[in-house]
Design an enzyme around this catalytic site. Structure first.
Site, short mmCIF file in Angstrom:
data_model
loop_
_atom_site.label_atom_id
_atom_site.label_comp_id
_atom_site.label_asym_id
_atom_site.label_seq_id
_atom_site.Cartn_x
_atom_site.Cartn_y
_atom_site.Cartn_z
N LYS A 55 31.26 -90.42 -65.76
CA LYS A 55 31.79 -90.01 -66.90
C LYS A 55 31.78 -91.00 -68.08
O LYS A 55 31.74 -90.53 -68.99
CB LYS A 55 33.39 -89.63 -66.58
N GLU B 181 28.83 -100.05 -60.65
CA GLU B 181 27.96 -99.65 -59.57
C GLU B 181 26.98 -98.63 -59.97
O GLU B 181 25.77 -98.73 -59.61
CB GLU B 181 28.72 -98.94 -58.44
N GLY C 182 37.69 -87.70 -63.26
CA GLY C 182 36.70 -87.71 -62.50
C GLY C 182 36.92 -87.06 -60.92
O GLY C 182 35.99 -86.49 -60.64
N ARG C 183 38.12 -87.10 -60.42
CA ARG C 183 38.16 -86.57 -59.10
C ARG C 183 38.47 -85.18 -59.18
O ARG C 183 38.74 -84.60 -58.25
CB ARG C 183 39.45 -87.34 -58.53
N GLU D 222 44.14 -91.48 -55.03
CA GLU D 222 43.86 -91.86 -56.48
C GLU D 222 44.95 -91.14 -57.72
O GLU D 222 45.56 -91.69 -58.58
CB GLU D 222 42.63 -91.77 -57.06
N HIS E 156 38.57 -86.85 -29.12
CA HIS E 156 38.21 -87.85 -28.30
C HIS E 156 38.10 -89.37 -28.82
O HIS E 156 37.64 -90.33 -28.27
CB HIS E 156 36.83 -87.54 -27.96
N LYS F 121 38.56 -104.51 -60.42
CA LYS F 121 37.25 -104.53 -61.16
C LYS F 121 37.24 -105.71 -62.20
O LYS F 121 36.12 -106.42 -62.38
CB LYS F 121 37.10 -103.23 -62.18
O1 F6P Z 1 37.23 -96.48 -60.42
C1 F6P Z 1 37.73 -95.39 -60.09
C2 F6P Z 1 37.08 -94.49 -61.05
O2 F6P Z 1 37.50 -94.60 -62.38
C3 F6P Z 1 37.30 -92.92 -60.65
O3 F6P Z 1 38.66 -92.56 -61.24
C4 F6P Z 1 35.99 -92.34 -61.08
O4 F6P Z 1 35.89 -91.31 -60.39
C5 F6P Z 1 35.06 -93.52 -60.73
O5 F6P Z 1 35.58 -94.69 -60.90
C6 F6P Z 1 33.79 -93.30 -61.54
O6 F6P Z 1 33.79 -93.34 -62.91
P1 F6P Z 1 32.74 -92.92 -63.63
O7 F6P Z 1 32.51 -91.28 -63.25
O8 F6P Z 1 33.03 -92.99 -65.24
O9 F6P Z 1 31.44 -93.66 -63.45
#
Ligand code: F6P
Length: 556
Positions: A217, A223, A278-279, A364, A395, A515
């Site tokens: 987003k 990452e 995002g979620r 979240e 199990h 972060k």
């Molecule tokens: O670190 C949490 C977060 O901000 C989430 O809310 C989001 O879904 C995810 O990181 C990824 O963010 P982006 O889509 O901006 O890479």
């Protein structure tokens, strides 16, 4: 022991001051010892009365520790907290994400083209459909083999790179709808900044046949950008030409500048908007990998499933409103019965990533410690959500759910028809689901255990207290539409809980501190000279140990 608790707020302001809350506190005192055995024997119709159906989902909530009075008071609480007004505000596009001053309009992602929802004077539904059409055209190019890689080879592998909300939804949906997917396309996901994720995802692939979808987003997430750069290096390492990026990388983002500076052209970018959390984004362009896997028609039918649940949530009275009721039962279990956790147990292998998806959606969203006004809460908020597909969990951890000392409410999810009929297997699967809810509710008394001839010393070990609350969600078949309805059910249940707790379910400030500290720590790990460390003694020692080992391994 008895699984009864008293964790209700004690103060007389905020939630605790609401008349319906006070009435619930008093009511709880009268039914705290109620047993599901008694509640069922007192009402032969309980299993039929405490059930609801909407958007193809049937919810049996009769095995909760509730009475008509509980439901009446929970509905009154929803009224006092303004649930109906807050639902209307969300659908209207009001900036209900107050700390980020944003509208929360994932419902617009599944609105039909005929509907209009305006944000800052712009009809967002029209924009949604423009992007959906572009996604569909692109997905068809890939599925038909018309989209060729840089060397002219057909694309056979899709790797979606993203994390959190830009990963968990499509991962879950691609798995959930694998039955409907085009099997000659491989779809993989890379999320972790651990290089193993990308290396394992690419090791057996030909870059000439591989397309990356970079999903972020913000297009700033460490990452995702790290993995995207590494993926580009891998791709160009095999194809040897910078121009290959144009045929092997597309992006999904709200950040056009970020996408451009990565080197992905505007025509290879699929946009979405800051009013999609995002979620809550698996049905936006973030679902591009899902659409490629299952095709635009199935994707649209998934959207129709979402929409059916949205309309039900928007219009049904609270007492007959499936997501609202689901959310209110969670409030009852968390705040009155003292449950700090929720197990989600899908009896369908295709839903194996559903609990992981719900973890972000619920924790979240509602893992918050202050109200929308910034006042610390004096009650518990989001339960810890976890789960595994049945029957595997039986199990493993079901022992604790049946006989442990903690109250673990469970959501069981099953389908009347399996997608892969094989002998008696679906009957075996579903009989296990039904048996588990029965065992959890009604247990087995010491007298019943003894009557079976159990040696006296073993009787306590073989007693099942029962009285464990469960919901059961049943649908006909796992289809794209059912999945959409199921996800929307949990989205709106989370919304309902957030309204009762008066928290902002749409921000996520709690992810920021870690972060920021990692950004400070990375140069300390990478510095060629010994850095002056100013952390606490534990963190300093860990960093020194890591540096020592890392430096030794480099000189070895
Ligand atoms: O670190 C949490 C977060 O901000 C989430 O809310 C989001 O879904 C995810 O990181 C990824 O963010 P982006 O889509 O901006 O890479």
């Amino acid at each position: 022991m008895s699984l009864t608790h008293d964790v209700t707020p004690s103060s007389d302001v905020g939630l605790a001051a609401r008349p319906a809350w006070r009435a619930l506190v008093a009511h709880h005192a009268t039914i705290a010892q109620a047993q599901l055995r008694e509640l069922f024997s007192a009402d032969a119709d309980r299993g039929d009365r405490y059930a609801l159906e909407a958007a193809g989902l049937y919810l049996d909530y009769s095995k909760n520790r509730i009475t008509d009075q509980t439901l009446k008071l929970l509905a009154a609480l929803a009224g006092e907290c303004g649930l109906r007004e807050r639902i209307a505000a969300m659908f209207r596009g009001d900036a209900i994400n107050t700390t980020e001053r944003r509208a929360v309009l994932h419902v617009a992602l599944r609105a039909p083209a005929s509907e209009k929802i305006f944000v800052d004077g712009v009809d967002v539904v029209a924009e949604v459909h423009t992007v959906l059409d572009r996604m569909a055209a692109f997905a068809e190019e890939l599925r038909s083999g018309r989209w060729l890689g840089h060397t002219g080879k057909r694309i056979r592998n899709i790797i979606s790179i993203g994390i959190g909300g830009s990963d968990l939804g499509p991962v879950m949906a691609c798995e959930a709808l694998r039955f409907y997917s085009q099997r000659d396309l491989t779809v993989r996901f890379v999320s972790n900044v651990d290089a193993t994720d990308l290396v394992e995802a690419t090791r057996d692939l030909d870059a000439a046949e591989t397309l990356f979808i970079v999903c972020s987003k913000t297009f700033t997430t460490l990452e995702t950008l790290t993995n995207a750069h590494a993926a580009r290096a891998w791709c160009l390492g095999q194809l040897g030409d910078d121009k290959a990026v144009g045929r092997h990388f597309v992006a999904v983002s709200t950040n056009a500048d970020g996408v451009r500076s990565f080197g992905i052209a505007r025509e290879n970018m699929f946009g979405f908007w800051d009013w999609v959390g995002g979620r809550y984004s698996m049905d936006s362009a973030i679902g591009l990998a899902t659409m490629i896997a299952i095709g635009p028609a199935h994707f649209r039918s998934m959207l129709a499933g979402f929409r059916a649940m949205d309309e039900h949530f928007r219009s049904a009275p609270v007492e007959r409103n499936l997501p609202a009721l689901h959310g209110l039962l969670a409030i009852w279990n968390v705040n009155f019965l003292g449950a700090s956790t929720l197990a989600v147990l899908p009896y369908d292998q295709y839903l194996k990533r559903f609990p992981a998806y719900l973890q972000q959606l619920t924790m979240e969203s509602n893992g918050k410690h202050v109200t929308r006004d910034g006042v610390p809460v004096d009650f518990e908020t989001a339960p810890i959500l976890w789960g595994e597909p049945g029957t595997n969990g039986q199990h493993s951890f079901y022992q604790l759910i049946h006989q442990g000392t903690r109250l673990v409410p469970c959501d069981f999810i099953g389908f009347c028809q399996g997608l892969n009929p094989l002998g008696r297997q679906h009957d075996l699967l579903m009989s296990n689901l039904f048996a588990q809810t029965e065992a959890l509710a009604f247990g087995k008394t010491a007298a019943e255990v003894a009557a079976e001839g159990t040696p006296e010393a073993l009787v306590p070990h073989r007693v099942f207290e029962g009285n464990r609350p469960t919901n059961t969600l049943l649908a006909e078949r796992l289809t794209p539409a059912t999945l959409g309805a199921l996800v929307a059910l949990y989205e709106h249940s989370v919304f309902t809980q957030g309204v009762i707790w008066d928290i902002d379910s749409f921000d996520q400030w709690g992810v920021e501190l870690g972060k920021a500290l990692a950004l400070r720590t990375t140069p300390e790990l990478e510095s060629a000279t010994e850095p002056a460390l100013a952390h606490d003694s534990s963190t300093n020692a860990l960093i020194r140990r890591y540096r020592h080992s890392r430096n030794n391994s480099r000189t070895a």
